[in-house]
Design a protein around this motif. Sequence first.
Motif, PDB file in Angstrom:
ATOM      1  N   LYS B   3       4.738  -7.230  14.709  1.00 31.57           N
ATOM      2  CA  LYS B   3       4.977  -7.944  13.030  1.00 31.57           C
ATOM      3  C   LYS B   3       4.142  -7.034  12.092  1.00 31.57           C
ATOM      4  CE  LYS B   3       3.885 -11.685  10.526  1.00 31.57           C
ATOM      5  NZ  LYS B   3       2.888 -12.694  10.254  1.00 31.57           N
ATOM      6  N   ILE B   7       5.777  -4.570   8.994  1.00 37.04           N
ATOM      7  CA  ILE B   7       5.330  -4.528   7.477  1.00 37.04           C
ATOM      8  C   ILE B   7       4.916  -3.257   7.255  1.00 37.04           C
ATOM      9  CG2 ILE B   7       3.421  -5.410   5.929  1.00 37.04           C
ATOM     10  CD1 ILE B   7       3.124  -8.079   7.925  1.00 37.04           C
ATOM     11  N   LYS B  10       8.286  -1.506   6.299  1.00 36.38           N
ATOM     12  CA  LYS B  10       8.716  -2.111   5.046  1.00 36.38           C
ATOM     13  C   LYS B  10       8.042  -1.327   4.024  1.00 36.38           C
ATOM     14  CE  LYS B  10      10.128  -6.885   5.385  1.00 36.38           C
ATOM     15  NZ  LYS B  10      11.412  -6.944   4.613  1.00 36.38           N
ATOM     16  N   LYS B  11       7.002  -1.007   3.979  1.00 34.09           N
ATOM     17  CA  LYS B  11       6.127  -0.376   2.889  1.00 34.09           C
ATOM     18  C   LYS B  11       6.629   0.977   2.709  1.00 34.09           C
ATOM     19  CE  LYS B  11       1.842  -2.764   3.918  1.00 34.09           C
ATOM     20  NZ  LYS B  11       0.623  -2.572   4.613  1.00 34.09           N
ATOM     21  N   ILE B  12       6.884   1.745   3.904  1.00 34.66           N
ATOM     22  CA  ILE B  12       6.917   3.239   3.904  1.00 34.66           C
ATOM     23  C   ILE B  12       8.271   3.891   3.763  1.00 34.66           C
ATOM     24  CG2 ILE B  12       4.794   3.665   4.636  1.00 34.66           C
ATOM     25  CD1 ILE B  12       5.997   4.672   7.295  1.00 34.66           C
ATOM     26  N   PRO B  14      10.990   2.996   2.059  1.00 34.31           N
ATOM     27  CA  PRO B  14      11.548   3.266   0.440  1.00 34.31           C
ATOM     28  C   PRO B  14      10.807   4.300  -0.005  1.00 34.31           C
ATOM     29  CG  PRO B  14      11.320   0.979   0.848  1.00 34.31           C
ATOM     30  CD  PRO B  14      10.328   1.613   2.156  1.00 34.31           C
ATOM     31  N   TYR B  15       9.629   4.748   0.715  1.00 34.90           N
ATOM     32  CA  TYR B  15       8.546   5.763   0.037  1.00 34.90           C
ATOM     33  C   TYR B  15       8.949   7.201   0.210  1.00 34.90           C
ATOM     34  CZ  TYR B  15       3.722   7.235  -1.171  1.00 34.90           C
ATOM     35  OH  TYR B  15       2.663   7.863  -2.056  1.00 34.90           O
ATOM     36  N   GLU B  83      -3.180   2.224  -0.363  1.00 42.20           N
ATOM     37  CA  GLU B  83      -3.532   1.090  -0.062  1.00 42.20           C
ATOM     38  C   GLU B  83      -4.712   0.336  -1.004  1.00 42.20           C
ATOM     39  OE1 GLU B  83      -1.548  -1.090   1.420  1.00 42.20           O
ATOM     40  OE2 GLU B  83      -0.790  -0.362   3.356  1.00 42.20           O
ATOM     41  N   PHE B  86      -3.543   1.336  -5.093  1.00 44.07           N
ATOM     42  CA  PHE B  86      -2.677   0.092  -5.693  1.00 44.07           C
ATOM     43  C   PHE B  86      -3.294  -1.348  -5.339  1.00 44.07           C
ATOM     44  CE2 PHE B  86       1.053   3.023  -3.708  1.00 44.07           C
ATOM     45  CZ  PHE B  86       0.927   3.608  -4.810  1.00 44.07           C
ATOM     46  N   LYS B  87      -4.312  -1.163  -4.743  1.00 44.82           N
ATOM     47  CA  LYS B  87      -5.274  -2.517  -4.513  1.00 44.82           C
ATOM     48  C   LYS B  87      -4.248  -3.592  -3.756  1.00 44.82           C
ATOM     49  CE  LYS B  87      -8.362  -2.975  -8.326  1.00 44.82           C
ATOM     50  NZ  LYS B  87      -9.013  -3.684  -9.354  1.00 44.82           N
ATOM     51  N   THR B  88      -3.389  -3.058  -2.961  1.00 50.41           N
ATOM     52  CA  THR B  88      -2.561  -3.781  -1.941  1.00 50.41           C
ATOM     53  C   THR B  88      -3.439  -4.262  -0.827  1.00 50.41           C
ATOM     54  OG1 THR B  88      -1.582  -1.708  -1.318  1.00 50.41           O
ATOM     55  CG2 THR B  88      -0.172  -3.133  -2.459  1.00 50.41           C
ATOM     56  N   ARG B  90      -6.488  -5.419  -0.879  1.00 49.31           N
ATOM     57  CA  ARG B  90      -6.942  -6.480  -1.402  1.00 49.31           C
ATOM     58  C   ARG B  90      -6.196  -7.717  -1.353  1.00 49.31           C
ATOM     59  NH1 ARG B  90     -10.900  -7.412  -6.516  1.00 49.31           N
ATOM     60  NH2 ARG B  90      -9.169  -7.749  -7.940  1.00 49.31           N
ATOM     61  N   GLN B  91      -5.019  -7.455  -1.905  1.00 42.78           N
ATOM     62  CA  GLN B  91      -3.755  -8.469  -1.980  1.00 42.78           C
ATOM     63  C   GLN B  91      -3.573  -8.858  -0.530  1.00 42.78           C
ATOM     64  OE1 GLN B  91      -2.885  -9.569  -4.986  1.00 42.78           O
ATOM     65  NE2 GLN B  91      -1.790 -10.874  -3.768  1.00 42.78           N
ATOM     66  N   HIS B  92      -3.568  -8.004   0.449  1.00 45.70           N
ATOM     67  CA  HIS B  92      -3.019  -8.540   1.680  1.00 45.70           C
ATOM     68  C   HIS B  92      -4.146  -9.193   2.363  1.00 45.70           C
ATOM     69  CE1 HIS B  92      -0.094  -5.426   1.569  1.00 45.70           C
ATOM     70  NE2 HIS B  92      -0.250  -4.779   2.399  1.00 45.70           N
ATOM     71  N   ASP B 101      -6.875  -6.517  11.019  1.00 46.51           N
ATOM     72  CA  ASP B 101      -5.523  -6.717  10.989  1.00 46.51           C
ATOM     73  C   ASP B 101      -5.054  -5.162  10.261  1.00 46.51           C
ATOM     74  OD1 ASP B 101      -4.490  -8.935  12.255  1.00 46.51           O
ATOM     75  OD2 ASP B 101      -4.399 -10.097  10.282  1.00 46.51           O
TER      76      ASP B 101
END
Lengths: 295, 254
Positions: B3, B7, B10-12, B14-15, B83, B86-88, B90-92, B101
């Motif tokens: 999983k 994820i 999914k992030k990369i 389209p990058y 990561e 973009f502060k992602t 922290r969002q995660h 993780d």
Amino acid sequence: MNEILSINNVSKRYGHVKALNNVSLQINKGEIYGILGPNGSGKTTTLGIILGALNPDMGSYSWNGNRPTKFDRKKIGSLLETPNFYPYLSARQNLSIACKIKGVSENEVDRVLTKLDLLYRADSKFKTFSLGMKQRLAIASALLGNPETLVLDEPSNGLDPQGIADIRNVILDLANQGKTIIMASHILDEVEKICTHVAILKLGNLLTYGPIESVLNNQAKVVVSSENIVLLERVLAQIDGVSHVRKNGDKLSLILATGKDGAYLNKALFEEGIVVSEISIQKSDLESNFLELIK
Amino acid sequence: MLKLLKIEYKKIIPYSTFWVIFGLFFFFTPFFFYGLGQIKLDSFPIDFTAIYHFPEVWNNITYIASWFNLLIGMLLVILVCNEFSFKTFRQHVIDGQSKSDFILSKILLSSSFSFLTTFYLFLIVGILGFVSGSDGSFLTDIKYLLIYFVQSLGYMSLGLIIAIVIRSSALAIIMFTFSIFFESVLSYLVPDAIAQFLPLEIISNLTPVPTPKGIQVAVLVDAIPLNTSLMIAGIYILAFWGISFLTLSYKDVK
């Protein structure tokens, strides 16, 4: 048990700046708790700690009475400080990543986009969004999985008046569903219109907290004067229920605790041998009370 | 685990940077490898096409590809630094991922990159080797693929730790490149007995410079046997992952 969140004696420093000083707070199910304070008062630090992003230097917190884990956070919808998404991904792609992390169905994406009126831009890249749309997307993300608890840091940040009104309705709607909402704000009006409870922070100290009407409304602002103002000031400091004594020209202003009135104050002063030349209770309004509190 | 890897992709997917860097790797590795076999030196009669022959082909291609491993290492640096910028990350965390993780995701991502590039080399060798009509056994020295896998994981684990400590993309890429130069210089300053155990020395020497057939080379004293090198590289990789995790867990998520 009713208690959702319990913060116990939490302190946090950044270098030599004390961001939070021994803060304790309990939040129960169904409360809409506003954390109110000027910029730099420790609101975001408080939320950062309860969301597991910041490590407290001292103290602890618990969700539903248990030691916090990542599984609690999956069930909390949160927005911390800024909307954080991948700029090169569309709104839908970004939310679908959030769904995977939270372990909720991807059917949720369209539901929350519709609720925040963003469905028409679902496939646009995040970097093309305006500030207000980014903020709305962040709130949409917090709603994924229809969580029972929400933690929202300045939810109306960057929104235009219409956007602010829309977000307010979204939050009130959630409140009517019995959800627990913890919301930081520096806008008194916002807290007044949405929240049932409020905690006021200033420079990392928790000044006061409780149901909104008892914190902001019921405290009377009193102006007193007497011949010997120095003596008056000294005596006032010792009277139960008196706080925030301040010199105001040749008068003193103070805040009288809930349940105490002018007669009580006059009597207490008279017993100390002070004859009051003027005593007036000013009609309290939220804003002046708030400003008085954070002075 | 699967999983977490899903994820990551999914992030990369389209990058565009992801596609550009992998495109460079996929293009330049066979381009250089093929080109090298076409070299003709008038004064020096060596048959360079021998580099396509089994079993030397495994050593040769992994050596060439090892240079492009740095590209994949840089890609990982960029992805991890993103990561933070973009502060992602922290969002995660506030959305319910733990710091472990996060590290595990990046380890899985690195491993999948290593697997992809290794498998790609396997395909090139399959095509080139058979086209050139080799007589050697196909499986002899296929161990170089495993070595290559470990090496590429090694560069990415270095990339991971640099990205986590530095957090800013531009600076981290500079430090990643610089660390390779820095260690080369350092290896001249310290005694050989120590220099050969420096992490990048161990990692880069996993794919040794091939010695072409027909050339008499001075036999280099290879002090560390390959198996030992592999083991030490493995220890370095685990150490880089471990330090990355510790660094992340003591810091606030900003």
